[in-house]
Design a protein around this motif. Structure first.
Motif, PDB file in Angstrom:
ATOM      1  N   TYR A 230       0.797  -0.919   0.172  1.00 25.94           N
ATOM      2  CA  TYR A 230      -0.070   0.039  -0.091  1.00 25.94           C
ATOM      3  C   TYR A 230       0.888   1.418  -0.095  1.00 25.94           C
ATOM      4  N   VAL A 231       1.950   1.199   0.983  1.00 29.15           N
ATOM      5  CA  VAL A 231       2.793   2.311   0.908  1.00 29.15           C
ATOM      6  C   VAL A 231       3.459   2.799  -0.392  1.00 29.15           C
ATOM      7  N   ALA A 232       3.959   1.575  -0.962  1.00 26.73           N
ATOM      8  CA  ALA A 232       4.809   1.605  -2.254  1.00 26.73           C
ATOM      9  C   ALA A 232       3.846   2.232  -3.167  1.00 26.73           C
ATOM     10  N   GLU A 233       2.820   1.802  -3.444  1.00 28.27           N
ATOM     11  CA  GLU A 233       1.879   2.208  -4.405  1.00 28.27           C
ATOM     12  C   GLU A 233       0.993   3.574  -4.315  1.00 28.27           C
ATOM     13  N   ASN A 234       0.894   4.085  -2.983  1.00 28.34           N
ATOM     14  CA  ASN A 234       0.133   5.375  -2.639  1.00 28.34           C
ATOM     15  C   ASN A 234       0.818   6.383  -2.136  1.00 28.34           C
ATOM     16  N   GLU A 235       2.072   6.150  -1.473  1.00 29.91           N
ATOM     17  CA  GLU A 235       2.911   7.415  -1.176  1.00 29.91           C
ATOM     18  C   GLU A 235       3.831   7.804  -1.959  1.00 29.91           C
ATOM     19  N   LYS A 236       3.829   9.370  -2.062  1.00 33.25           N
ATOM     20  CA  LYS A 236       4.908   9.781  -2.960  1.00 33.25           C
ATOM     21  C   LYS A 236       6.145   9.889  -2.574  1.00 33.25           C
ATOM     22  N   LEU A 237       6.989   8.779  -2.700  1.00 31.81           N
ATOM     23  CA  LEU A 237       8.103   8.513  -1.890  1.00 31.81           C
ATOM     24  C   LEU A 237       9.519   9.334  -2.603  1.00 31.81           C
ATOM     25  N   GLY A 238       9.312   9.685  -3.646  1.00 33.70           N
ATOM     26  CA  GLY A 238      10.455  10.136  -4.265  1.00 33.70           C
ATOM     27  C   GLY A 238      11.884   9.826  -4.010  1.00 33.70           C
ATOM     28  N   PRO A 239      12.732  10.596  -3.680  1.00 36.88           N
ATOM     29  CA  PRO A 239      14.027   9.997  -3.223  1.00 36.88           C
ATOM     30  C   PRO A 239      14.204   8.893  -2.153  1.00 36.88           C
ATOM     31  N   LEU A 240      12.733   8.885  -1.531  1.00 34.62           N
ATOM     32  CA  LEU A 240      12.999   7.813  -0.274  1.00 34.62           C
ATOM     33  C   LEU A 240      12.320   6.323  -0.639  1.00 34.62           C
ATOM     34  N   ILE A 241      12.276   6.347  -2.223  1.00 32.28           N
ATOM     35  CA  ILE A 241      11.864   5.221  -2.547  1.00 32.28           C
ATOM     36  C   ILE A 241      13.000   3.891  -2.476  1.00 32.28           C
ATOM     37  N   TYR A 242      14.140   4.396  -2.639  1.00 27.89           N
ATOM     38  CA  TYR A 242      15.410   3.626  -2.465  1.00 27.89           C
ATOM     39  C   TYR A 242      15.717   2.929  -1.158  1.00 27.89           C
ATOM     40  N   PRO A 243      15.795   3.959  -0.320  1.00 24.76           N
ATOM     41  CA  PRO A 243      15.879   3.723   1.215  1.00 24.76           C
ATOM     42  C   PRO A 243      14.699   2.728   1.778  1.00 24.76           C
ATOM     43  N   PHE A 244      13.280   2.917   1.158  1.00 27.99           N
ATOM     44  CA  PHE A 244      12.147   2.560   1.616  1.00 27.99           C
ATOM     45  C   PHE A 244      12.239   0.819   1.359  1.00 27.99           C
ATOM     46  N   PHE A 245      12.463   0.552   0.010  1.00 26.79           N
ATOM     47  CA  PHE A 245      12.651  -0.739  -0.400  1.00 26.79           C
ATOM     48  C   PHE A 245      13.714  -1.483   0.255  1.00 26.79           C
ATOM     49  N   HIS A 246      15.010  -0.861   0.402  1.00 27.36           N
ATOM     50  CA  HIS A 246      15.935  -1.453   1.075  1.00 27.36           C
ATOM     51  C   HIS A 246      15.681  -1.992   2.615  1.00 27.36           C
ATOM     52  N   LYS A 247      14.550  -1.051   3.187  1.00 23.01           N
ATOM     53  CA  LYS A 247      13.951  -1.293   4.616  1.00 23.01           C
ATOM     54  C   LYS A 247      13.149  -2.732   4.537  1.00 23.01           C
ATOM     55  N   VAL A 248      12.397  -2.736   3.483  1.00 21.09           N
ATOM     56  CA  VAL A 248      11.137  -3.825   2.919  1.00 21.09           C
ATOM     57  C   VAL A 248      12.134  -5.036   3.026  1.00 21.09           C
TER      58      VAL A 248
END
Length: 288
Positions: A230-248
């Motif tokens: 849900y977060v990946a598809e709905n949040e506008k992560l911008g530059p945070l997308i890479y650290p977010f997927f590292h966390k996941v």
């Protein structure tokens, strides 16, 4: 005097409910109402709640068809009339000074949206407490830290906070999820640039017990995946997308390793499958 509305969802936790309600009655700040919402329980929840509401008019009992924790909390939010909102699950409890300490900060600073205290953890007996796995008062809580550090560096039990009702206006818990719904709400709150104060006192008690949803690995893993998706598809992560997927990815690898020697092959396969699906989502988002 400002009113605090306490929202207490209860599903088959009649045994624990008196502890939660007693912790409210023992508060040094007494101007509160408690909305107890029975989520279609099959135990003695109704009898216990009605006994308490008959003795204390501040305790208001409601019953609804079973819909899960999120829908029950949202039901309570719709009934709330207080200037401040306190969530308190039926199996948790509060320290007697929690309301007074938080109210004194909120009433003296209109810019504050919420106050968060530290917490202790306990097993079935509330008095058998031990230090929490994280100290919230040492953290810099922000949208980014909640997104990237949740569950690895800290998490915030929802009853640690006292909210000004205005910061929750138009918000609610995601009713499609059965776990991590509080994490998504915290993201929404801090997306609004919420102003927060921290109290370095353990004024909330988070109880672990056999019936708790967090003890059900199958339940948790399924809903953790849905929350991340849900977060990946709905949040506008911008530059945070890479650290977010590292966390996941780190989360799933940690739990895959944890279950490598587990006899439940299906659980291992489910986690491995989640890793593949997460990578697929990541690739699709990066290529957009």
């Amino acid at each position: 005097m400002a009113l605090i509305t306490v929202i207490t969802p209860c599903y088959n936790q009649a045994f624990f409910l008196p502890d939660a309600l007693r912790s409210l009655q023992e508060q040094t700040f007494q101007n509160w109402e408690c909305i107890v919402v029975n989520d279609g329980s099959t135990d003695d929840t109704e009898r216990v709640a009605l006994e308490w509401s008959e003795k204390d008019s501040r305790i208001k009992y409601f019953s609804k068809q079973n819909g899960g924790l999120s829908s029950t909390r949202n039901f309570g939010l719709r009934k709330a009339s207080g200037k401040y909102i306190q969530f308190l699950d039926a199996d948790d409890a509060l320290h007697e000074k929690k309301f007074q300490s938080a109210i004194s900060l909120l009433e003296n600073d209109d810019a504050l949206d919420l106050v968060i205290t530290d917490f202790v953890e306990s097993e079935e007996k509330l008095e058998n407490t031990y230090s929490s796995w994280c100290k919230l008062s040492d953290k810099k809580i922000s949208y980014e830290s909640i997104l990237l550090e949740w569950d690895s560096q800290f998490s915030i039990p929802i009853h640690c906070a006292l909210f000004r009702s205005t910061i929750l206006q138009g918000l609610g818990f995601n009713e499609k999820l059965k776990a991590k719904e509080d994490w998504l709400l915290w993201l929404e709150i801090f997306k609004r640039n919420a102003q927060c104060s921290l109290i370095a006192k353990p004024y909330a008690n988070y109880r672990h017990h056999a019936q708790a949803m967090t003890r059900n690995h199958d339940h948790m893993y399924e809903n953790v995946y849905e929350a991340y998706k849900y977060v990946a598809e709905n949040e506008k992560l911008g530059p945070l997308i890479y650290p977010f997927f590292h966390k996941v990815n780190a989360y799933w690898m940690k739990h895959l390793t944890k279950h490598m020697r587990d006899d439940r092959y299906r659980l291992r396969n489910e986690i491995a499958g989640s890793i593949k699906k997460v990578k697929k989502i990541f690739r699709s988002l990066v290529l957009k």
